[in-house]
Write a protein that holds these residues in place. Structure first.
Motif, PDB file in Angstrom:
ATOM      1  N   GLY A  93      15.552   1.203   6.342  1.00 12.72           N
ATOM      2  CA  GLY A  93      14.582   0.343   5.688  1.00 12.72           C
ATOM      3  C   GLY A  93      13.158   0.856   5.775  1.00 12.72           C
ATOM      4  O   GLY A  93      12.349   0.621   4.870  1.00 12.72           O
ATOM      5  N   GLU A  94      12.836   1.578   6.851  1.00 11.86           N
ATOM      6  CA  GLU A  94      11.465   2.070   7.004  1.00 11.86           C
ATOM      7  C   GLU A  94      11.087   3.028   5.874  1.00 11.86           C
ATOM      8  O   GLU A  94       9.922   3.089   5.458  1.00 11.86           O
ATOM      9  CB  GLU A  94      11.281   2.744   8.364  1.00 11.86           C
ATOM     10  N   GLU A  95      12.065   3.793   5.363  1.00 12.50           N
ATOM     11  CA  GLU A  95      11.805   4.709   4.254  1.00 12.50           C
ATOM     12  C   GLU A  95      11.437   3.941   2.986  1.00 12.50           C
ATOM     13  O   GLU A  95      10.491   4.285   2.276  1.00 12.50           O
ATOM     14  CB  GLU A  95      13.044   5.574   3.987  1.00 12.50           C
ATOM     15  N   LEU A  96      12.189   2.886   2.706  1.00 10.54           N
ATOM     16  CA  LEU A  96      11.940   2.095   1.506  1.00 10.54           C
ATOM     17  C   LEU A  96      10.574   1.414   1.571  1.00 10.54           C
ATOM     18  O   LEU A  96       9.840   1.374   0.582  1.00 10.54           O
ATOM     19  CB  LEU A  96      13.043   1.052   1.317  1.00 10.54           C
ATOM     20  N   VAL A  97      10.228   0.890   2.738  1.00  2.99           N
ATOM     21  CA  VAL A  97       8.931   0.238   2.908  1.00  2.99           C
ATOM     22  C   VAL A  97       7.797   1.226   2.627  1.00  2.99           C
ATOM     23  O   VAL A  97       6.855   0.931   1.890  1.00  2.99           O
ATOM     24  CB  VAL A  97       8.787  -0.351   4.327  1.00  2.99           C
ATOM     25  N   SER A  98       7.901   2.419   3.201  1.00  4.81           N
ATOM     26  CA  SER A  98       6.870   3.441   3.012  1.00  4.81           C
ATOM     27  C   SER A  98       6.726   3.818   1.540  1.00  4.81           C
ATOM     28  O   SER A  98       5.609   3.922   1.014  1.00  4.81           O
ATOM     29  CB  SER A  98       7.224   4.684   3.835  1.00  4.81           C
ATOM     30  N   MET A  99       7.852   3.973   0.866  1.00  8.35           N
ATOM     31  CA  MET A  99       7.821   4.363  -0.548  1.00  8.35           C
ATOM     32  C   MET A  99       7.298   3.231  -1.432  1.00  8.35           C
ATOM     33  O   MET A  99       6.663   3.476  -2.452  1.00  8.35           O
ATOM     34  CB  MET A  99       9.219   4.812  -0.982  1.00  8.35           C
ATOM     35  N   CYS A 100       7.559   1.989  -1.040  1.00  8.28           N
ATOM     36  CA  CYS A 100       7.027   0.847  -1.787  1.00  8.28           C
ATOM     37  C   CYS A 100       5.505   0.831  -1.728  1.00  8.28           C
ATOM     38  O   CYS A 100       4.834   0.607  -2.745  1.00  8.28           O
ATOM     39  CB  CYS A 100       7.582  -0.462  -1.219  1.00  8.28           C
ATOM     40  N   TYR A 101       4.956   1.063  -0.554  1.00  6.06           N
ATOM     41  CA  TYR A 101       3.502   1.078  -0.427  1.00  6.06           C
ATOM     42  C   TYR A 101       2.891   2.195  -1.274  1.00  6.06           C
ATOM     43  O   TYR A 101       1.842   2.023  -1.895  1.00  6.06           O
ATOM     44  CB  TYR A 101       3.087   1.220   1.032  1.00  6.06           C
ATOM     45  N   GLU A 102       3.556   3.347  -1.296  1.00 14.55           N
ATOM     46  CA  GLU A 102       3.057   4.466  -2.102  1.00 14.55           C
ATOM     47  C   GLU A 102       3.072   4.120  -3.588  1.00 14.55           C
ATOM     48  O   GLU A 102       2.228   4.595  -4.360  1.00 14.55           O
ATOM     49  CB  GLU A 102       3.917   5.707  -1.851  1.00 14.55           C
ATOM     50  N   ALA A 103       4.041   3.280  -3.975  1.00 16.73           N
ATOM     51  CA  ALA A 103       4.168   2.894  -5.387  1.00 16.73           C
ATOM     52  C   ALA A 103       3.334   1.663  -5.730  1.00 16.73           C
ATOM     53  O   ALA A 103       3.328   1.221  -6.882  1.00 16.73           O
ATOM     54  CB  ALA A 103       5.636   2.639  -5.716  1.00 16.73           C
ATOM     55  N   GLY A 104       2.640   1.105  -4.748  1.00 10.70           N
ATOM     56  CA  GLY A 104       1.806  -0.059  -4.987  1.00 10.70           C
ATOM     57  C   GLY A 104       2.575  -1.363  -5.066  1.00 10.70           C
ATOM     58  O   GLY A 104       2.095  -2.341  -5.652  1.00 10.70           O
ATOM     59  N   ILE A 105       3.767  -1.400  -4.479  1.00 11.34           N
ATOM     60  CA  ILE A 105       4.606  -2.603  -4.491  1.00 11.34           C
ATOM     61  C   ILE A 105       4.342  -3.427  -3.243  1.00 11.34           C
ATOM     62  O   ILE A 105       4.281  -2.891  -2.121  1.00 11.34           O
ATOM     63  CB  ILE A 105       6.100  -2.219  -4.569  1.00 11.34           C
ATOM     64  N   GLU A 106       4.204  -4.732  -3.416  1.00  9.36           N
ATOM     65  CA  GLU A 106       3.942  -5.628  -2.288  1.00  9.36           C
ATOM     66  C   GLU A 106       5.194  -5.762  -1.418  1.00  9.36           C
ATOM     67  O   GLU A 106       6.308  -5.871  -1.927  1.00  9.36           O
ATOM     68  CB  GLU A 106       3.524  -7.005  -2.803  1.00  9.36           C
TER      69      GLU A 106
END
Length: 284
Positions: A93-106
């Motif tokens: 899950g930590e990977e998905l969270v990091s990538m979401c922030y990079e994509a500007g997703i809350e």
């Protein structure tokens, strides 16, 4: 508008530990990304949740993350759940969270069960400061490096371990850390929950005879400051007081400041250091 990622903590054993907020969210989101859909369907069926699921695990965490991000950018809300506990703690899950922030997703996290915190509070060991290491690395060199780092850790240590590797890990911990107070927590939140409080050697002796069962959380006492101080004094003791003084003075410390540092390192008073140096000067 883009969608949102919800990190939903699920029970680590007892189904009553799920929160109302998590249940509502799992029903309202457009999609649930689960570490193991076969395992999670049991949870969803129990609470009559019919939201579609997709798999998100260690072996597809990057490729699938891109797919999930595209869906969220298109406006879809997605909940992430792990097999048990809080997503992002020792799972992909930590990977998905990091990538979401990079994509500007809350991203938002819905708190709930976590095996490391449950075991820590159950252990009877100090809880104010702790070091969570999760599973030790499998690669030998990296594993040895981490164990060496933990040997000087003064905070309470929390580790995860699988039953078939438990004896090996306990042996390595005993060899590297020595015999410290420890607790082995099993079946957390379930009917047969146990917190076996003894020492690393006590756990090793017991499980060399008894077969370990269930996922284990090890909670280990940190190295005492007194022990660190004794080791430091022993190391400095190999150096003469004059050499010790020269070491600190060469770093730009004034003589009186160097005396304070030497005294602290060696477990002496500043006056004792001063008297020793004075007597040595008289001898010359």
């Amino acid at each position: 508008m883009s969608g949102k990622l919800f990190l939903c903590a699920t029970p680590i054993g007892n189904l009553e530990d799920i929160t109302f907020r998590v249940l509502r969210t799992l029903k309202e989101v457009d999609l649930i990304a689960a570490e193991d859909t076969r395992n999670s369907i049991k949870l969803l069926n129990h609470f009559e949740i019919h939201t579609p699921m997709t798999s998100y695990h260690e072996y597809n965490k990057i490729e699938k993350a891109h797919v999930l991000i595209e869906k969220m950018l298109a406006g879809m809300d997605i909940a992430l759940i792990t097999d048990a506990g809080t997503p992002g703690i020792s799972d992909p899950g930590e990977e998905l969270v990091s990538m979401c922030y990079e994509a500007g997703i809350e991203v938002t996290s819905l708190p709930g069960p976590a095996a490391c915190i449950t075991a820590l509070t159950l252990s009877g060991l100090p809880t104010r400061r702790f070091a969570f290491e999760a599973f030790l690395p499998s690669e030998k060199k990296e594993r040895r490096m981490v164990l060496e780092e933990l040997s000087n850790e003064i905070r309470t240590i929390v580790l995860y371990e699988a039953p078939h590797r438990l004896v090996r890990t306990l042996g390595e911990l005993y060899e590297t850390l020595g015999d410290r107070r420890a607790a082995l927590c099993r079946e957390l939140t379930k009917k047969h929950e146990t917190a076996f409080r003894t020492t690393i050697k006590g756990l090793l002796d017991f499980y060399e005879k008894e077969k370990p069962l269930g996922e284990c959380v090890l909670v280990i006492e940190g190295k005492s400051r007194l022990e660190i101080q004794k080791e430091s004094q022993k190391a400095w003791g190999k150096m003469s007081i004059e050499e010790h003084m020269e070491f600190y003075e060469s770093q730009g410390n004034m003589r009186k400041d160097a005396m304070k540092l030497v005294a602290k390192d060696r477990g002496m008073t500043k006056r004792e250091v001063y008297q020793y140096l004075l007597e040595r000067e008289k001898e010359r």
